[in-house]
Write a protein that holds these residues in place. Structure first.
Motif, PDB file in Angstrom:
ATOM      1  N   ALA A 115       0.910  -1.151   0.262  1.00  0.00           N
ATOM      2  CA  ALA A 115       0.058  -0.167   0.034  1.00  0.00           C
ATOM      3  C   ALA A 115       1.008   1.272   0.041  1.00  0.00           C
ATOM      4  CB  ALA A 115      -0.737  -0.069   1.218  1.00  0.00           C
ATOM      5  N   ASP A 116       2.011   1.089   0.519  1.00  0.00           N
ATOM      6  CA  ASP A 116       2.826   2.436   0.715  1.00  0.00           C
ATOM      7  C   ASP A 116       3.761   2.609  -0.481  1.00  0.00           C
ATOM      8  OD1 ASP A 116       2.316   2.922   3.077  1.00  0.00           O
ATOM      9  OD2 ASP A 116       4.096   2.047   4.200  1.00  0.00           O
ATOM     10  N   VAL A 117       4.003   1.287  -1.394  1.00  0.00           N
ATOM     11  CA  VAL A 117       4.758   1.403  -2.453  1.00  0.00           C
ATOM     12  C   VAL A 117       3.954   1.670  -3.917  1.00  0.00           C
ATOM     13  CG1 VAL A 117       6.036   0.042  -4.221  1.00  0.00           C
ATOM     14  CG2 VAL A 117       6.449  -0.114  -1.694  1.00  0.00           C
ATOM     15  N   ILE A 118       2.944   0.895  -3.875  1.00  0.00           N
ATOM     16  CA  ILE A 118       1.973   1.265  -5.120  1.00  0.00           C
ATOM     17  C   ILE A 118       0.722   1.751  -4.983  1.00  0.00           C
ATOM     18  CG2 ILE A 118       3.030  -1.092  -6.149  1.00  0.00           C
ATOM     19  CD1 ILE A 118       0.139  -2.187  -5.852  1.00  0.00           C
ATOM     20  N   GLY A 119       0.312   2.169  -3.812  1.00  0.00           N
ATOM     21  CA  GLY A 119      -0.953   2.943  -3.348  1.00  0.00           C
ATOM     22  C   GLY A 119      -1.780   2.029  -2.784  1.00  0.00           C
ATOM     23  N   ARG A 120      -2.693   2.844  -1.815  1.00  0.00           N
ATOM     24  CA  ARG A 120      -3.606   2.155  -1.028  1.00  0.00           C
ATOM     25  C   ARG A 120      -4.902   1.649  -1.797  1.00  0.00           C
ATOM     26  NH1 ARG A 120      -0.298   4.022   2.169  1.00  0.00           N
ATOM     27  NH2 ARG A 120      -0.402   5.493   3.877  1.00  0.00           N
ATOM     28  N   LYS A 121      -5.159   2.337  -2.941  1.00  0.00           N
ATOM     29  CA  LYS A 121      -6.343   1.857  -3.751  1.00  0.00           C
ATOM     30  C   LYS A 121      -5.804   0.723  -4.441  1.00  0.00           C
ATOM     31  CE  LYS A 121     -10.101   3.824  -6.256  1.00  0.00           C
ATOM     32  NZ  LYS A 121     -10.646   5.191  -6.846  1.00  0.00           N
ATOM     33  N   ARG A 122      -4.818   0.778  -4.957  1.00  0.00           N
ATOM     34  CA  ARG A 122      -4.389  -0.452  -5.904  1.00  0.00           C
ATOM     35  C   ARG A 122      -4.313  -1.506  -4.968  1.00  0.00           C
ATOM     36  NH1 ARG A 122       0.114   2.218  -9.717  1.00  0.00           N
ATOM     37  NH2 ARG A 122      -1.093   2.961 -11.272  1.00  0.00           N
ATOM     38  N   THR A 123      -3.788  -1.509  -3.827  1.00  0.00           N
ATOM     39  CA  THR A 123      -3.662  -2.670  -2.898  1.00  0.00           C
ATOM     40  C   THR A 123      -4.866  -3.132  -2.515  1.00  0.00           C
ATOM     41  OG1 THR A 123      -1.321  -1.751  -2.405  1.00  0.00           O
ATOM     42  CG2 THR A 123      -2.374  -3.389  -0.905  1.00  0.00           C
ATOM     43  N   MET A 124      -5.960  -2.317  -2.348  1.00  0.00           N
ATOM     44  CA  MET A 124      -7.214  -2.677  -1.748  1.00  0.00           C
ATOM     45  C   MET A 124      -7.979  -3.537  -3.026  1.00  0.00           C
ATOM     46  SD  MET A 124     -10.238  -0.401  -0.103  1.00  0.00           S
ATOM     47  CE  MET A 124     -11.008   0.123  -1.832  1.00  0.00           C
ATOM     48  N   ASN A 125      -7.721  -2.953  -4.130  1.00  0.00           N
ATOM     49  CA  ASN A 125      -8.238  -3.686  -5.367  1.00  0.00           C
ATOM     50  C   ASN A 125      -7.866  -4.919  -5.524  1.00  0.00           C
ATOM     51  OD1 ASN A 125     -10.395  -1.480  -5.799  1.00  0.00           O
ATOM     52  ND2 ASN A 125      -8.981  -0.303  -6.895  1.00  0.00           N
ATOM     53  N   ILE A 126      -6.664  -5.230  -5.405  1.00  0.00           N
ATOM     54  CA  ILE A 126      -5.943  -6.477  -5.496  1.00  0.00           C
ATOM     55  C   ILE A 126      -6.855  -7.381  -4.494  1.00  0.00           C
ATOM     56  CG2 ILE A 126      -4.003  -7.992  -4.793  1.00  0.00           C
ATOM     57  CD1 ILE A 126      -2.078  -5.621  -5.774  1.00  0.00           C
ATOM     58  N   GLY A 127      -6.919  -7.046  -3.287  1.00  0.00           N
ATOM     59  CA  GLY A 127      -7.589  -7.762  -2.246  1.00  0.00           C
ATOM     60  C   GLY A 127      -9.043  -8.086  -2.957  1.00  0.00           C
ATOM     61  N   LEU A 128      -9.721  -7.030  -3.452  1.00  0.00           N
ATOM     62  CA  LEU A 128     -10.996  -7.305  -3.923  1.00  0.00           C
ATOM     63  C   LEU A 128     -11.096  -8.256  -5.213  1.00  0.00           C
ATOM     64  CD1 LEU A 128     -12.226  -3.667  -3.596  1.00  0.00           C
ATOM     65  CD2 LEU A 128     -13.054  -5.573  -2.021  1.00  0.00           C
ATOM     66  N   ALA A 129     -10.180  -8.048  -5.955  1.00  0.00           N
ATOM     67  CA  ALA A 129     -10.145  -9.014  -7.033  1.00  0.00           C
ATOM     68  C   ALA A 129     -10.030 -10.331  -6.739  1.00  0.00           C
ATOM     69  CB  ALA A 129      -9.069  -8.604  -8.182  1.00  0.00           C
ATOM     70  N   ILE A 130      -8.895 -10.605  -5.651  1.00  0.00           N
ATOM     71  CA  ILE A 130      -8.979 -12.168  -5.177  1.00  0.00           C
ATOM     72  C   ILE A 130     -10.207 -12.670  -4.674  1.00  0.00           C
ATOM     73  CG2 ILE A 130      -7.800 -13.299  -3.535  1.00  0.00           C
ATOM     74  CD1 ILE A 130      -5.544 -11.502  -3.819  1.00  0.00           C
ATOM     75  N   THR A 131     -10.891 -11.656  -4.026  1.00  0.00           N
ATOM     76  CA  THR A 131     -12.068 -12.184  -3.376  1.00  0.00           C
ATOM     77  C   THR A 131     -13.260 -12.382  -4.364  1.00  0.00           C
ATOM     78  OG1 THR A 131     -12.029 -10.922  -1.289  1.00  0.00           O
ATOM     79  CG2 THR A 131     -14.360 -11.480  -2.108  1.00  0.00           C
ATOM     80  N   ILE A 132     -13.401 -11.578  -5.471  1.00  0.00           N
ATOM     81  CA  ILE A 132     -14.280 -11.986  -6.639  1.00  0.00           C
ATOM     82  C   ILE A 132     -13.855 -13.379  -7.147  1.00  0.00           C
ATOM     83  CG2 ILE A 132     -14.890 -11.269  -9.018  1.00  0.00           C
ATOM     84  CD1 ILE A 132     -14.614  -8.401  -7.778  1.00  0.00           C
TER      85      ILE A 132
END
Length: 176
Positions: free
Chosen positions: A65-82
């Motif tokens: 989240a610090d390196v690539i951004g909070r929103k991108r990291t959050m979306n990685i988790g959401l994509a995994i969930t889907i």
């Protein structure tokens, strides 16, 4: 009170509500699902794998989240969930279920960790305490509503519909 927080705070809270609802939706029916696959003896392992993966992924998610951004990291988790929720209907073995639960646990480390960091970025320091209370309520409601709604959905349908519903709520979290 609503106007005292930015729109992005409310959207992020709605997103986390949907995320928590998504993976808690399947939890009440997971014991019966694993039994149907012939793995009744492994019921505790399913929760253990999910929890271990979430715990392992949190420090990496925070760094990411610090390196690539909070929103991108959050979306990685959401994509995994889907993706994982869409994979459950194709599960026919305990091994695949274990793998999916572990991967699903990764999303529980990525999305809430990065979303919380994003939340603190959005809010002024003097408003964070009250906002974190609202945030915690959104998360708790997602857990409770998800578990209640999951059993209701399953009582009127089947596992496939339940898993597809979990994916839909994950997708709704992305939209928010």
């Amino acid at each position: 009170m609503i106007k005292s927080y930015p729109k992005d705070f409310w959207l992020l809270s709605a997103s986390m509500f949907c995320f928590m609802l998504s993976f808690n939706l399947i939890l009440p029916e997971m014991n019966a699902f694993i039994s149907a696959l012939g793995g009744a003896a492994y019921k505790g392992s399913i929760i253990f794998l999910f929890s271990i993966a979430a715990g392992i992924s949190r420090p990496f998610a925070g760094k990411l989240a610090d390196v690539i951004g909070r929103k991108r990291t959050m979306n990685i988790g959401l994509a995994i969930t889907i993706i994982v929720s869409l994979g459950y209907p194709f599960t026919r073995t305990i091994g695949l279920l274990f793998a999916l639960r572990f991967i699903h646990g990764l999303s529980a480390g990525f999305s809430p960790t990065s979303a919380t960091a994003l939340l603190t970025d959005l809010l002024p320091a003097k408003r964070r305490g009250a906002a974190m209370g609202i945030w915690g309520t959104a998360i708790s409601l997602g857990i409770g509503v998800g578990q209640s709604l999951g059993s209701l959905i399953f009582s009127y349908s089947n596992y496939d519909t339940l898993f597809l519903s979990a994916a839909a709520f994950g997708f709704l979290a992305v939209i928010f």
